[in-house]
Design a protein around this motif. Sequence first.
Motif, PDB file in Angstrom:
ATOM      1  N   MET A 136     -33.723  67.329 -14.253  1.00  0.00           N
ATOM      2  CA  MET A 136     -34.374  66.039 -14.064  1.00  0.00           C
ATOM      3  C   MET A 136     -33.411  64.898 -14.380  1.00  0.00           C
ATOM      4  O   MET A 136     -33.319  63.911 -13.626  1.00  0.00           O
ATOM      5  CB  MET A 136     -35.627  65.945 -14.949  1.00  0.00           C
ATOM      6  CG  MET A 136     -36.476  64.722 -14.648  1.00  0.00           C
ATOM      7  SD  MET A 136     -37.912  64.550 -15.754  1.00  0.00           S
ATOM      8  CE  MET A 136     -38.873  65.979 -15.268  1.00  0.00           C
ATOM      9  N   ALA A 137     -32.671  65.039 -15.468  1.00  0.00           N
ATOM     10  CA  ALA A 137     -31.725  63.995 -15.855  1.00  0.00           C
ATOM     11  C   ALA A 137     -30.630  63.816 -14.814  1.00  0.00           C
ATOM     12  O   ALA A 137     -30.140  62.704 -14.596  1.00  0.00           O
ATOM     13  CB  ALA A 137     -31.122  64.306 -17.219  1.00  0.00           C
ATOM     14  N   ARG A 144     -34.884  57.851 -18.019  1.00  0.00           N
ATOM     15  CA  ARG A 144     -36.097  58.060 -17.234  1.00  0.00           C
ATOM     16  C   ARG A 144     -36.669  59.451 -17.458  1.00  0.00           C
ATOM     17  O   ARG A 144     -37.889  59.650 -17.379  1.00  0.00           O
ATOM     18  CB  ARG A 144     -35.805  57.810 -15.762  1.00  0.00           C
ATOM     19  CG  ARG A 144     -35.642  56.324 -15.441  1.00  0.00           C
ATOM     20  CD  ARG A 144     -35.112  56.077 -14.067  1.00  0.00           C
ATOM     21  NE  ARG A 144     -35.156  54.658 -13.729  1.00  0.00           N
ATOM     22  CZ  ARG A 144     -34.589  54.132 -12.664  1.00  0.00           C
ATOM     23  NH1 ARG A 144     -33.942  54.914 -11.798  1.00  0.00           N
ATOM     24  NH2 ARG A 144     -34.669  52.835 -12.436  1.00  0.00           N
ATOM     25  N   THR A 145     -35.804  60.407 -17.745  1.00  0.00           N
ATOM     26  CA  THR A 145     -36.294  61.740 -18.106  1.00  0.00           C
ATOM     27  C   THR A 145     -37.089  61.672 -19.403  1.00  0.00           C
ATOM     28  O   THR A 145     -38.173  62.268 -19.520  1.00  0.00           O
ATOM     29  CB  THR A 145     -35.114  62.717 -18.249  1.00  0.00           C
ATOM     30  OG1 THR A 145     -34.462  62.837 -16.987  1.00  0.00           O
ATOM     31  CG2 THR A 145     -35.575  64.094 -18.708  1.00  0.00           C
ATOM     32  N   ARG A 146     -36.594  60.929 -20.382  1.00  0.00           N
ATOM     33  CA  ARG A 146     -37.349  60.741 -21.630  1.00  0.00           C
ATOM     34  C   ARG A 146     -38.653  59.986 -21.373  1.00  0.00           C
ATOM     35  O   ARG A 146     -39.676  60.246 -22.031  1.00  0.00           O
ATOM     36  CB  ARG A 146     -36.487  60.016 -22.659  1.00  0.00           C
ATOM     37  CG  ARG A 146     -35.383  60.890 -23.249  1.00  0.00           C
ATOM     38  CD  ARG A 146     -34.685  60.216 -24.412  1.00  0.00           C
ATOM     39  NE  ARG A 146     -33.769  59.176 -23.973  1.00  0.00           N
ATOM     40  CZ  ARG A 146     -32.480  59.367 -23.711  1.00  0.00           C
ATOM     41  NH1 ARG A 146     -31.956  60.581 -23.854  1.00  0.00           N
ATOM     42  NH2 ARG A 146     -31.714  58.371 -23.320  1.00  0.00           N
ATOM     43  N   LEU A 147     -38.634  59.062 -20.411  1.00  0.00           N
ATOM     44  CA  LEU A 147     -39.852  58.320 -20.058  1.00  0.00           C
ATOM     45  C   LEU A 147     -40.952  59.273 -19.615  1.00  0.00           C
ATOM     46  O   LEU A 147     -42.123  59.117 -19.988  1.00  0.00           O
ATOM     47  CB  LEU A 147     -39.525  57.329 -18.941  1.00  0.00           C
ATOM     48  CG  LEU A 147     -40.606  56.316 -18.556  1.00  0.00           C
ATOM     49  CD1 LEU A 147     -40.803  55.291 -19.671  1.00  0.00           C
ATOM     50  CD2 LEU A 147     -40.231  55.615 -17.256  1.00  0.00           C
ATOM     51  N   LEU A 148     -40.577  60.271 -18.817  1.00  0.00           N
ATOM     52  CA  LEU A 148     -41.565  61.235 -18.334  1.00  0.00           C
ATOM     53  C   LEU A 148     -41.936  62.269 -19.387  1.00  0.00           C
ATOM     54  O   LEU A 148     -43.121  62.582 -19.575  1.00  0.00           O
ATOM     55  CB  LEU A 148     -41.035  61.938 -17.084  1.00  0.00           C
ATOM     56  CG  LEU A 148     -40.966  61.106 -15.800  1.00  0.00           C
ATOM     57  CD1 LEU A 148     -40.353  61.922 -14.677  1.00  0.00           C
ATOM     58  CD2 LEU A 148     -42.337  60.617 -15.386  1.00  0.00           C
ATOM     59  N   GLN A 153     -45.309  59.394 -19.290  1.00  0.00           N
ATOM     60  CA  GLN A 153     -45.693  58.503 -18.208  1.00  0.00           C
ATOM     61  C   GLN A 153     -46.026  59.265 -16.934  1.00  0.00           C
ATOM     62  O   GLN A 153     -45.349  60.229 -16.580  1.00  0.00           O
ATOM     63  CB  GLN A 153     -44.559  57.517 -17.928  1.00  0.00           C
ATOM     64  CG  GLN A 153     -44.264  56.592 -19.084  1.00  0.00           C
ATOM     65  CD  GLN A 153     -45.460  55.736 -19.453  1.00  0.00           C
ATOM     66  OE1 GLN A 153     -45.878  54.889 -18.672  1.00  0.00           O
ATOM     67  NE2 GLN A 153     -46.028  55.968 -20.619  1.00  0.00           N
ATOM     68  N   LYS A 154     -47.059  58.802 -16.262  1.00  0.00           N
ATOM     69  CA  LYS A 154     -47.418  59.306 -14.939  1.00  0.00           C
ATOM     70  C   LYS A 154     -46.916  58.281 -13.921  1.00  0.00           C
ATOM     71  O   LYS A 154     -47.205  57.087 -14.057  1.00  0.00           O
ATOM     72  CB  LYS A 154     -48.934  59.482 -14.816  1.00  0.00           C
ATOM     73  CG  LYS A 154     -49.385  59.997 -13.461  1.00  0.00           C
ATOM     74  CD  LYS A 154     -50.909  60.049 -13.369  1.00  0.00           C
ATOM     75  CE  LYS A 154     -51.488  61.146 -14.249  1.00  0.00           C
ATOM     76  NZ  LYS A 154     -52.961  61.327 -14.001  1.00  0.00           N
ATOM     77  N   ILE A 155     -46.145  58.733 -12.943  1.00  0.00           N
ATOM     78  CA  ILE A 155     -45.591  57.795 -11.975  1.00  0.00           C
ATOM     79  C   ILE A 155     -46.104  58.113 -10.569  1.00  0.00           C
ATOM     80  O   ILE A 155     -46.465  59.251 -10.265  1.00  0.00           O
ATOM     81  CB  ILE A 155     -44.045  57.796 -11.995  1.00  0.00           C
ATOM     82  CG1 ILE A 155     -43.479  59.165 -11.614  1.00  0.00           C
ATOM     83  CG2 ILE A 155     -43.527  57.332 -13.358  1.00  0.00           C
ATOM     84  CD1 ILE A 155     -41.951  59.174 -11.479  1.00  0.00           C
ATOM     85  N   LEU A 161     -39.691  57.712  -5.864  1.00  0.00           N
ATOM     86  CA  LEU A 161     -38.640  57.484  -4.881  1.00  0.00           C
ATOM     87  C   LEU A 161     -37.577  56.538  -5.434  1.00  0.00           C
ATOM     88  O   LEU A 161     -36.374  56.786  -5.273  1.00  0.00           O
ATOM     89  CB  LEU A 161     -39.249  56.907  -3.604  1.00  0.00           C
ATOM     90  CG  LEU A 161     -38.267  56.618  -2.464  1.00  0.00           C
ATOM     91  CD1 LEU A 161     -37.623  57.908  -1.958  1.00  0.00           C
ATOM     92  CD2 LEU A 161     -38.975  55.885  -1.319  1.00  0.00           C
ATOM     93  N   SER A 162     -37.993  55.476  -6.089  1.00  0.00           N
ATOM     94  CA  SER A 162     -37.030  54.520  -6.630  1.00  0.00           C
ATOM     95  C   SER A 162     -36.193  55.141  -7.751  1.00  0.00           C
ATOM     96  O   SER A 162     -35.024  54.801  -7.919  1.00  0.00           O
ATOM     97  CB  SER A 162     -37.748  53.261  -7.147  1.00  0.00           C
ATOM     98  OG  SER A 162     -38.508  53.533  -8.312  1.00  0.00           O
ATOM     99  N   PHE A 163     -36.784  56.069  -8.509  1.00  0.00           N
ATOM    100  CA  PHE A 163     -36.053  56.777  -9.564  1.00  0.00           C
ATOM    101  C   PHE A 163     -35.047  57.773  -8.989  1.00  0.00           C
ATOM    102  O   PHE A 163     -34.041  58.082  -9.609  1.00  0.00           O
ATOM    103  CB  PHE A 163     -37.026  57.549 -10.460  1.00  0.00           C
ATOM    104  CG  PHE A 163     -37.730  56.734 -11.501  1.00  0.00           C
ATOM    105  CD1 PHE A 163     -37.658  55.355 -11.523  1.00  0.00           C
ATOM    106  CD2 PHE A 163     -38.498  57.371 -12.479  1.00  0.00           C
ATOM    107  CE1 PHE A 163     -38.323  54.617 -12.486  1.00  0.00           C
ATOM    108  CE2 PHE A 163     -39.158  56.643 -13.447  1.00  0.00           C
ATOM    109  CZ  PHE A 163     -39.084  55.264 -13.455  1.00  0.00           C
ATOM    110  N   GLY A 164     -35.352  58.317  -7.788  1.00  0.00           N
ATOM    111  CA  GLY A 164     -34.542  59.401  -7.230  1.00  0.00           C
ATOM    112  C   GLY A 164     -35.134  60.771  -7.489  1.00  0.00           C
ATOM    113  O   GLY A 164     -34.493  61.789  -7.227  1.00  0.00           O
ATOM    114  N   LEU A 165     -36.365  60.810  -7.989  1.00  0.00           N
ATOM    115  CA  LEU A 165     -37.020  62.092  -8.237  1.00  0.00           C
ATOM    116  C   LEU A 165     -37.394  62.771  -6.923  1.00  0.00           C
ATOM    117  O   LEU A 165     -37.341  63.997  -6.812  1.00  0.00           O
ATOM    118  CB  LEU A 165     -38.262  61.879  -9.099  1.00  0.00           C
ATOM    119  CG  LEU A 165     -39.003  63.128  -9.565  1.00  0.00           C
ATOM    120  CD1 LEU A 165     -38.118  63.996 -10.462  1.00  0.00           C
ATOM    121  CD2 LEU A 165     -40.291  62.743 -10.299  1.00  0.00           C
TER     122      LEU A 165
END
Length: 202
Positions: A136-137, A144-148, A153-155, A161-165
């Motif tokens: 994920m990182a 952002r990985t820590r954010l999830l 966090q639910k995104i 898409l903006s994160f690149g996930l």
Amino acid sequence: MIDVDREGDVWTVTLNRPDKANALTAEMLGQLVETMRAAQEARAVILTGKGKIFSAGADLEAARAGLATSPLWEDLSGAIAGLPGLTVAALNGTLAGGAFGMALACDLRIAPPHATFFYPVMQLGFLPQPSDPGRMAALIGPARTRLLLMGAQKIDAETALSFGLIDRIVPADRIAAEAVDLVQATVAAPRDVATGIKELCH
């Protein structure tokens, strides 16, 4: 509950338990591992699900019985990551919990606008599978990985898409066709060239 369709050199693997949000049992995980290990000769593998949710992760009763910490999750993501062909997670909807591992191990990820993404492993008192945070990182960065994982966090799909996930947002009725389109160039290329490019991308 796991359907496999082999169309020439393209394998489509479908989670088929829509009445349970495609929640995964030990039997389903075992079938997925066996399927991915058998797909070494496939030029492309598309992983998708039935219904409006890709997967809610582990089946709740099975998780309570120990599935949440089973090595099968890591076996599955490792088998997908080790495939020489192009792998596409054609997420038909929400991606949650342990199901993240198989999507993160794919080369590409597409999802419909209604999809959401969350990984509530910490709240449930478990560690994520060992390879998931690193994969994920590599896609979205450590913060952002820590954010999830730690911020719980639910995104939504646009944020993913903006994160690149995920790599592309596709209308729900186009997910299957888009996945097939994405693999066509790889399937048409000489096998050693396609495999060589995948290795160079890593």
